[in-house]
Write a protein that holds these residues in place. Structure first.
Motif, PDB file in Angstrom:
ATOM      1  N   ALA A 185       0.823  -1.204   0.000  1.00  0.00           N
ATOM      2  CA  ALA A 185       0.000   0.000   0.000  1.00  0.00           C
ATOM      3  C   ALA A 185       0.858   1.255   0.000  1.00  0.00           C
ATOM      4  O   ALA A 185       0.519   2.254  -0.630  1.00  0.00           O
ATOM      5  CB  ALA A 185      -0.929  -0.008   1.211  1.00  0.00           C
ATOM      6  N   ALA A 186       1.988   1.198   0.707  1.00  0.00           N
ATOM      7  CA  ALA A 186       2.822   2.392   0.813  1.00  0.00           C
ATOM      8  C   ALA A 186       3.635   2.646  -0.449  1.00  0.00           C
ATOM      9  O   ALA A 186       4.026   3.778  -0.713  1.00  0.00           O
ATOM     10  CB  ALA A 186       3.751   2.265   2.015  1.00  0.00           C
ATOM     11  N   ASN A 187       3.881   1.612  -1.245  1.00  0.00           N
ATOM     12  CA  ASN A 187       4.836   1.778  -2.335  1.00  0.00           C
ATOM     13  C   ASN A 187       4.328   1.419  -3.710  1.00  0.00           C
ATOM     14  O   ASN A 187       5.113   1.318  -4.646  1.00  0.00           O
ATOM     15  CB  ASN A 187       6.097   0.956  -2.049  1.00  0.00           C
ATOM     16  N   SER A 188       3.028   1.184  -3.838  1.00  0.00           N
ATOM     17  CA  SER A 188       2.519   0.871  -5.165  1.00  0.00           C
ATOM     18  C   SER A 188       1.159   1.527  -5.349  1.00  0.00           C
ATOM     19  O   SER A 188       0.615   2.138  -4.432  1.00  0.00           O
ATOM     20  CB  SER A 188       2.412  -0.644  -5.332  1.00  0.00           C
ATOM     21  N   ASN A 189       0.660   1.402  -6.539  1.00  0.00           N
ATOM     22  CA  ASN A 189      -0.612   2.015  -6.873  1.00  0.00           C
ATOM     23  C   ASN A 189      -1.189   1.258  -8.056  1.00  0.00           C
ATOM     24  O   ASN A 189      -0.437   0.742  -8.884  1.00  0.00           O
ATOM     25  CB  ASN A 189      -0.372   3.487  -7.235  1.00  0.00           C
ATOM     26  N   SER A 190      -2.532   1.196  -8.126  1.00  0.00           N
ATOM     27  CA  SER A 190      -3.107   0.383  -9.189  1.00  0.00           C
ATOM     28  C   SER A 190      -2.771   0.927 -10.579  1.00  0.00           C
ATOM     29  O   SER A 190      -2.789   0.199 -11.556  1.00  0.00           O
ATOM     30  CB  SER A 190      -4.625   0.289  -9.008  1.00  0.00           C
ATOM     31  N   GLN A 191      -2.451   2.246 -10.663  1.00  0.00           N
ATOM     32  CA  GLN A 191      -2.134   2.812 -11.982  1.00  0.00           C
ATOM     33  C   GLN A 191      -0.684   2.612 -12.396  1.00  0.00           C
ATOM     34  O   GLN A 191      -0.300   2.919 -13.522  1.00  0.00           O
ATOM     35  CB  GLN A 191      -2.393   4.322 -11.973  1.00  0.00           C
ATOM     36  N   ALA A 197       9.119  -1.912  -7.673  1.00  0.00           N
ATOM     37  CA  ALA A 197       8.710  -1.343  -6.387  1.00  0.00           C
ATOM     38  C   ALA A 197       8.934  -2.329  -5.253  1.00  0.00           C
ATOM     39  O   ALA A 197       9.018  -1.938  -4.097  1.00  0.00           O
ATOM     40  CB  ALA A 197       7.244  -0.930  -6.436  1.00  0.00           C
ATOM     41  N   VAL A 198       9.054  -3.621  -5.592  1.00  0.00           N
ATOM     42  CA  VAL A 198       9.315  -4.633  -4.568  1.00  0.00           C
ATOM     43  C   VAL A 198      10.540  -4.228  -3.755  1.00  0.00           C
ATOM     44  O   VAL A 198      10.565  -4.347  -2.537  1.00  0.00           O
ATOM     45  CB  VAL A 198       9.525  -6.024  -5.215  1.00  0.00           C
ATOM     46  N   TRP A 199      11.573  -3.709  -4.443  1.00  0.00           N
ATOM     47  CA  TRP A 199      12.763  -3.286  -3.697  1.00  0.00           C
ATOM     48  C   TRP A 199      12.897  -1.762  -3.652  1.00  0.00           C
ATOM     49  O   TRP A 199      13.975  -1.217  -3.506  1.00  0.00           O
ATOM     50  CB  TRP A 199      14.027  -3.945  -4.239  1.00  0.00           C
ATOM     51  N   GLY A 200      11.743  -1.083  -3.779  1.00  0.00           N
ATOM     52  CA  GLY A 200      11.775   0.383  -3.791  1.00  0.00           C
ATOM     53  C   GLY A 200      11.881   1.005  -2.410  1.00  0.00           C
ATOM     54  O   GLY A 200      12.108   2.195  -2.284  1.00  0.00           O
ATOM     55  N   ASN A 228       7.600   6.262  -5.046  1.00  0.00           N
ATOM     56  CA  ASN A 228       8.263   7.543  -5.212  1.00  0.00           C
ATOM     57  C   ASN A 228       8.612   7.762  -6.701  1.00  0.00           C
ATOM     58  O   ASN A 228       9.301   6.944  -7.294  1.00  0.00           O
ATOM     59  CB  ASN A 228       9.530   7.508  -4.363  1.00  0.00           C
ATOM     60  N   PRO A 229       8.121   8.870  -7.296  1.00  0.00           N
ATOM     61  CA  PRO A 229       8.342   9.065  -8.741  1.00  0.00           C
ATOM     62  C   PRO A 229       9.816   9.018  -9.148  1.00  0.00           C
ATOM     63  O   PRO A 229      10.147   8.582 -10.254  1.00  0.00           O
ATOM     64  CB  PRO A 229       7.771  10.458  -8.987  1.00  0.00           C
ATOM     65  N   LEU A 230      10.700   9.461  -8.217  1.00  0.00           N
ATOM     66  CA  LEU A 230      12.130   9.400  -8.514  1.00  0.00           C
ATOM     67  C   LEU A 230      12.555   7.982  -8.864  1.00  0.00           C
ATOM     68  O   LEU A 230      13.498   7.760  -9.600  1.00  0.00           O
ATOM     69  CB  LEU A 230      12.919   9.790  -7.263  1.00  0.00           C
ATOM     70  N   LEU A 231      11.854   7.027  -8.277  1.00  0.00           N
ATOM     71  CA  LEU A 231      12.265   5.636  -8.415  1.00  0.00           C
ATOM     72  C   LEU A 231      11.530   4.932  -9.551  1.00  0.00           C
ATOM     73  O   LEU A 231      11.753   3.760  -9.802  1.00  0.00           O
ATOM     74  CB  LEU A 231      12.032   4.891  -7.103  1.00  0.00           C
ATOM     75  N   GLN A 232      10.626   5.668 -10.232  1.00  0.00           N
ATOM     76  CA  GLN A 232       9.905   5.039 -11.342  1.00  0.00           C
ATOM     77  C   GLN A 232      10.741   5.201 -12.596  1.00  0.00           C
ATOM     78  O   GLN A 232      10.536   6.106 -13.396  1.00  0.00           O
ATOM     79  CB  GLN A 232       8.536   5.674 -11.536  1.00  0.00           C
ATOM     80  N   ASP A 233      11.672   4.342 -12.739  1.00  0.00           N
ATOM     81  CA  ASP A 233      12.660   4.549 -13.773  1.00  0.00           C
ATOM     82  C   ASP A 233      13.417   3.259 -14.014  1.00  0.00           C
ATOM     83  O   ASP A 233      13.574   2.435 -13.120  1.00  0.00           O
ATOM     84  CB  ASP A 233      13.610   5.634 -13.273  1.00  0.00           C
ATOM     85  N   PRO A 278      19.649  -1.173  -7.822  1.00  0.00           N
ATOM     86  CA  PRO A 278      19.801  -1.849  -6.522  1.00  0.00           C
ATOM     87  C   PRO A 278      20.184  -3.331  -6.620  1.00  0.00           C
ATOM     88  O   PRO A 278      21.087  -3.753  -5.903  1.00  0.00           O
ATOM     89  CB  PRO A 278      18.423  -1.663  -5.863  1.00  0.00           C
ATOM     90  N   PRO A 279      19.572  -4.100  -7.532  1.00  0.00           N
ATOM     91  CA  PRO A 279      20.011  -5.506  -7.575  1.00  0.00           C
ATOM     92  C   PRO A 279      21.497  -5.646  -7.904  1.00  0.00           C
ATOM     93  O   PRO A 279      22.197  -6.457  -7.300  1.00  0.00           O
ATOM     94  CB  PRO A 279      19.157  -6.105  -8.705  1.00  0.00           C
ATOM     95  N   MET A 280      21.987  -4.813  -8.837  1.00  0.00           N
ATOM     96  CA  MET A 280      23.403  -4.857  -9.196  1.00  0.00           C
ATOM     97  C   MET A 280      24.277  -4.512  -8.004  1.00  0.00           C
ATOM     98  O   MET A 280      25.258  -5.195  -7.684  1.00  0.00           O
ATOM     99  CB  MET A 280      23.662  -3.789 -10.262  1.00  0.00           C
ATOM    100  N   LEU A 281      23.909  -3.430  -7.332  1.00  0.00           N
ATOM    101  CA  LEU A 281      24.689  -2.966  -6.187  1.00  0.00           C
ATOM    102  C   LEU A 281      24.700  -4.032  -5.092  1.00  0.00           C
ATOM    103  O   LEU A 281      25.741  -4.321  -4.505  1.00  0.00           O
ATOM    104  CB  LEU A 281      24.069  -1.681  -5.654  1.00  0.00           C
ATOM    105  N   TYR A 282      23.554  -4.635  -4.867  1.00  0.00           N
ATOM    106  CA  TYR A 282      23.463  -5.666  -3.822  1.00  0.00           C
ATOM    107  C   TYR A 282      24.270  -6.890  -4.212  1.00  0.00           C
ATOM    108  O   TYR A 282      24.894  -7.523  -3.367  1.00  0.00           O
ATOM    109  CB  TYR A 282      22.007  -6.047  -3.571  1.00  0.00           C
ATOM    110  N   MET A 283      24.255  -7.220  -5.524  1.00  0.00           N
ATOM    111  CA  MET A 283      25.079  -8.336  -5.970  1.00  0.00           C
ATOM    112  C   MET A 283      26.536  -8.072  -5.584  1.00  0.00           C
ATOM    113  O   MET A 283      27.258  -8.992  -5.193  1.00  0.00           O
ATOM    114  CB  MET A 283      24.987  -8.501  -7.491  1.00  0.00           C
TER     115      MET A 283
END
Lengths: 676, 191
Positions: free
Chosen positions: A72-78, A87-90, A162-167, A174-179
């Motif tokens: 609910a905090a990090n996604s939206n139906s649109q 957004a799973v890792w947003g 967060n719109p900054l993260l819609q990209d 993040p997955p690369m960095l975490y790897m």
């Protein structure tokens, strides 16, 4: 129901990790084969359950289950589906789950690709990795459960990512960095296993090297992607800000780079052993410290993640246990070197030692700059913020010195370099690099300053020397092709990575010194000249995206009358989150980027504030990083590392290669194939 | 005997050296722990004694006008960093109005904000600022080392930063951090 299954799978993964942390390790002491052998199946089980948990979280996002508070905090139906996935890792909870998944993935990779290693070593390594996993599962389950429900009243729609993260950048960064971050847990586990066993020989270093190279390549890519993302998404045109969060990823990169080099010495010459172990511990500790700094909110940063002192306290306790415990183990069991094997001041060892000192000093400088505000406050020296001037002052000389040593260092031999360091072709290349850098800058029409000339000259020098060295080492009486095939993957990887560094340094110097920037106001129909380019504001229209509406400006850019590009920067309004985002438009090129960002519509209703940049060579920064990462991969795939497995399975392995397995090569193995 | 003894001593010394990283971490850990309970609040600036960084940015109220660092020449003034997204700025606002009424020149730096709502803010709540620099991208903020809004800088008549306060400026903070300095900077100006 689905969320509860995910939660339960996570608990099961914790249980399996708990067993994996104890059983195989205990087995190595009590000599119970069954316990030792349990390590691999336990890893597989752990990975399966954490993967189930991760997939379920993704399904919850895709299915818009807003009764789960994290969704609910990090996604939206649109939100478009691919952003629902990313957004799973947003945010905090999901990114921790990704951390755990990546850690389980690395553990599984170690379990699968270690058939040639002694079974007890593997058991110890997997147990150490499981200890780290347990810590992260506990952190997830106790302080940041992503599956928590918002019951009894679930919101109708979510708060949007967060719109900054819609990209695209966020999908991959993040997955690369975490790897990379998490990948350094493998050399760490190797180091702890060596300390527990009290044995650390050149075979150990050879086994640890490909893992370190892999983690390093991922971290390099991850950092580069982050920098690229900040460049086009934040709308400031900057690519590095010395922000605490960036520093947190840069510090393990610096020590990791040092580790890659000291492992080479440990493998080839059996030197720097305790230092290498310490670097392995340090690199992973800095990865954990980075996590702590980002998640606890003790340092202010532009990466405004939700800071929570409880989580911070938990991570700190965990950090204290992992770092304190491993350093204690190192202090008690670290190898004491009675006698240093001799090496001459002009030898590869000496240059690699200098490399390590420089890289660790650079890391120390970044560390001090990042934590100084905290220290100054604690000591009542007043509250101080440390900015880019400090970092540039400290970092640039160290980086240039390291670059200065790189070209000669990589051509030298081990132990003692026979003949003069300054061979004639080498001198010629040095002079050529210096002269051509000045000619190049003048030809590009730039002013001559000391630092960019120095950086470009050093970059060119490293490049030329690499090419020369490859040409020299591949020359063979039986023809060039034989010579090329004779050299190893690790040698090509090294040269590729060094060229990558040179390319990146040229990019950094050019962009920093010759960047052109203009802030202005412009109405449609007007035009402006920046540098050699004419920017014409041709029009403005409203466009509608899936979850935003935007003003889109059109700029046609020409150079001396010839059209170059059409750029369409946007100002987006995301209706759900109520946030406004600047989408800069960039015409990317190998030699320059043209960058237009829309500011604000002015009161007259027609004109807008604009920011225009011309950034020469900025792509070279990321191109260089890409080359470095490729170099890391090429070195990792060196046949030498998978040799044991090969020689066991195939008959055609030449006998000379088998010999090497038992005896570490005495000679310049990176430069010449061991044929001793 | 003696060489053996010497070897034992040097062995012990080497072994002790291995404890150095552990000790370093032991020093660091309490610092991090202490940091958890800390408020990363008021911070004086590294710019203290240095001029305001060069900038060319539009004015919020008259967007045609471009402002630069010359704005600060000629009077001792305050530079207040604010934004409509910052709730503390709303709390701070009446005190800025009070200062402006007392005749203290206050300049605004509208930081990472949107023009429309910002102008509405000034219309609704009153405008304490002589001039507002519109820094939508946060570039000047970055150069200044802004940690977050609100922040206030005391700038002398030559445009040099003299003091900084991070967080809400109120009567207590003004008396404690700014008032005396403001007076002393102003007096030589009149002579």
């Amino acid at each position: 129901m689905l969320a509860e299954v995910g939660h339960f799978a996570l608990i099961l993964a914790l249980c399996l990790a708990g067993i994996q942390a104890v059983l195989p390790l205990a087995g190595t002491y009590s000599r119970r084969r069954l316990w030792v052998a349990a390590a691999r199946p336990l890893v597989s089980g752990q990975f399966v359950f954490v993967a189930i948990s991760f997939v379920i979280l993704a399904l919850l996002f895709i299915g818009d289950d807003f009764s789960v508070s994290y969704v609910a905090a990090n996604s939206n139906s649109q939100l478009p589906t691919h952003y629902k996935l990313s957004a799973v890792w947003g945010a905090h909870e999901g990114s921790l789950l990704l951390w755990s998944l990546v850690l389980a993935g690395w553990s599984l990779a170690v379990a699968l690709c270690s058939r040639s290693l002694p079974v007890e070593l593997v058991a110890r390594i997997l147990s150490v990795l499981a200890c780290i996993s347990v810590g992260f599962y506990l952190l997830l389950l106790l302080t940041s459960n992503p599956f928590e429900r918002l019951l009894p009243i679930a919101p109708v729609d979510g708060g949007d990512l967060n719109p900054l993260l819609q990209d695209f950048g966020l999908i991959v960064h993040p997955p690369m960095l975490y790897m990379g971050y998490v990948g350094f847990s493998v050399p760490f586990a190797f180091a702890i296993a060596a300390l527990l066993a009290g044995r650390m020989d050149s075979a150990w270093a050879r086994w640890a090297r490909p893992w370190t190279n892999a983690a390093w390549a991922f971290l390099t890519l991850g950092i580069a992607l982050g920098s690229w993302w900040a460049y086009y998404e934040l709308g400031w045109g900057g690519w590095w800000f010395w922000d605490p969060v960036e520093n947190a990823s840069f510090m393990p990169w610096l020590t990791g780079t040092a580790l890659v080099h000291s492992l080479a010495v440990a493998e080839k010459r059996g030197l720097f052993r305790s230092w290498t172990l310490l670097l392995a511990i340090l690199t992973f500790s800095l990865s954990l410290l980075g996590t702590f700094l980002v998640r606890s909110g003790i340092l202010t940063s532009v990466h405004a993640f939700a800071a929570d002192p409880t989580r911070g306290a938990f991570i700190l306790i965990f950090l204290a246990m992992v770092v304190g415990g491993s350093l204690l183990l190192f202090a008690l069991r670290g190898p004491v070197i009675y006698r240093q094997a001799a090496f001459a001041p002009i030898s590869r060892e000496a240059f690699l030692l200098a490399n390590n000192v420089l890289l660790v000093s650079a890391c120390g400088a970044v560390f001090v700059g990042t934590l100084y505000p905290l220290l100054a406050d604690a000591m009542n020296w007043g509250k101080i913020s440390v900015g880019p001037p400090y970092f540039n002052l400290m970092f640039v000389p160290l980086a240039l010195t390291a670059l200065l040593l790189m070209a000669p260092g990589s051509t030298l031999r081990w132990k003692q370099h026979a003949g003069a360091l300054l061979q004639r072709p080498f001198m010629v290349l040095t002079v050529a690099a210096g002269v051509s850098s000045i000619i190049w800058l003048l030809w590009l029409g730039y002013e001559i300053h000391l630092v960019p000339v120095l950086a470009v000259a050093l970059g060119l020098w490293v490049f030329l020397v690499s090419v020369w060295d490859v040409a020299q080492k591949t020359s063979s009486v039986r023809g060039r092709w034989v010579g090329i095939r004779r050299l190893r993957g690790s040698y090509y990887g090294m040269q590729l990575a060094h060229v990558g560094v040179a390319v990146a340094v040229i990019g950094v110097a050019m962009t920093s010194y010759y960047n052109e920037q203009k802030d202005l106001r412009l109405a449609p129909g007007e035009s402006v000249v920046v540098g050699h380019y004419r920017f014409e504001f041709t029009g403005l229209e409203q466009v509608r995206g899936p979850n935003y509406i935007a003003h889109q400006g059109s700029f046609s850019i020409s150079r001396e009358g010839a059209p170059v590009a059409l750029l369409q920067p946007e100002k987006r309004f995301y209706s759900v989150a109520g946030q406004v985002m600047t989408e800069a438009a960039i015409d990317a090129g190998l030699w320059r980027d043209l960058y237009v960002a829309l500011g604000e519509r002015l009161d007259d209703g027609a004109s807008w504030t604009l920011r225009i940049y011309i950034k020469p060579f900025v792509r070279w920064i990321w191109l260089g990083a890409l080359l470095m990462a490729t170099g890391g991969c090429v070195a990792m795939l060196d046949k030498r590392y998978s040799k044991l497995a090969v020689s066991r399975n195939s008959v055609q392995a030449p006998s000379s290669e088998k010999l090497e397995v038992t005896a570490p090569e005495p000679r310049d193995g990176a430069g010449l194939p061991g044929r001793g | 005997m003696v060489p053996g003894c010497r070897a034992a001593v040097s062995d012990a010394v080497t072994r002790l050296k291995l404890f150095v990283p552990l000790l370093a971490f032991a020093v660091l850990a309490p610092l991090l722990y202490w940091g958890l309970g800390r408020d990363p609040g008021a911070m004086p600036t590294a710019l203290k004694g240095k001029p305001i960084p060069a900038f060319t940015l539009p004015s919020l109220t008259t967007p045609d006008a471009q402002l630069d660092q010359a704005l600060f020449a000629g009077q001792v003034s305050l530079l207040n960093v604010w934004a409509t997204w910052c709730p503390s700025c709303r709390i701070e606002h009446p005190y800025l109005m009070h200062l402006a009424e007392q005749g203290v020149p206050v300049f605004g730096l509208n930081y990472k904000d949107e023009g429309e709502p910002a102008r509405r803010w000034l219309k609704d709540l009153g405008n304490p600022y002589r001039e507002v620099i519109f820094d939508a991208s946060g570039r000047l903020g970055l150069d200044l080392g802004v940690f977050g809004a609100p922040e206030t800088y005391l700038v002398d008549s030559r445009g040099i930063v003299r003091a900084r306060h991070v967080g809400v400026l109120d009567e207590r903070v003004w008396q404690k951090e700014f008032a005396a300095l403001y007076q002393s900077l102003q007096n030589p100006e009149e002579r």
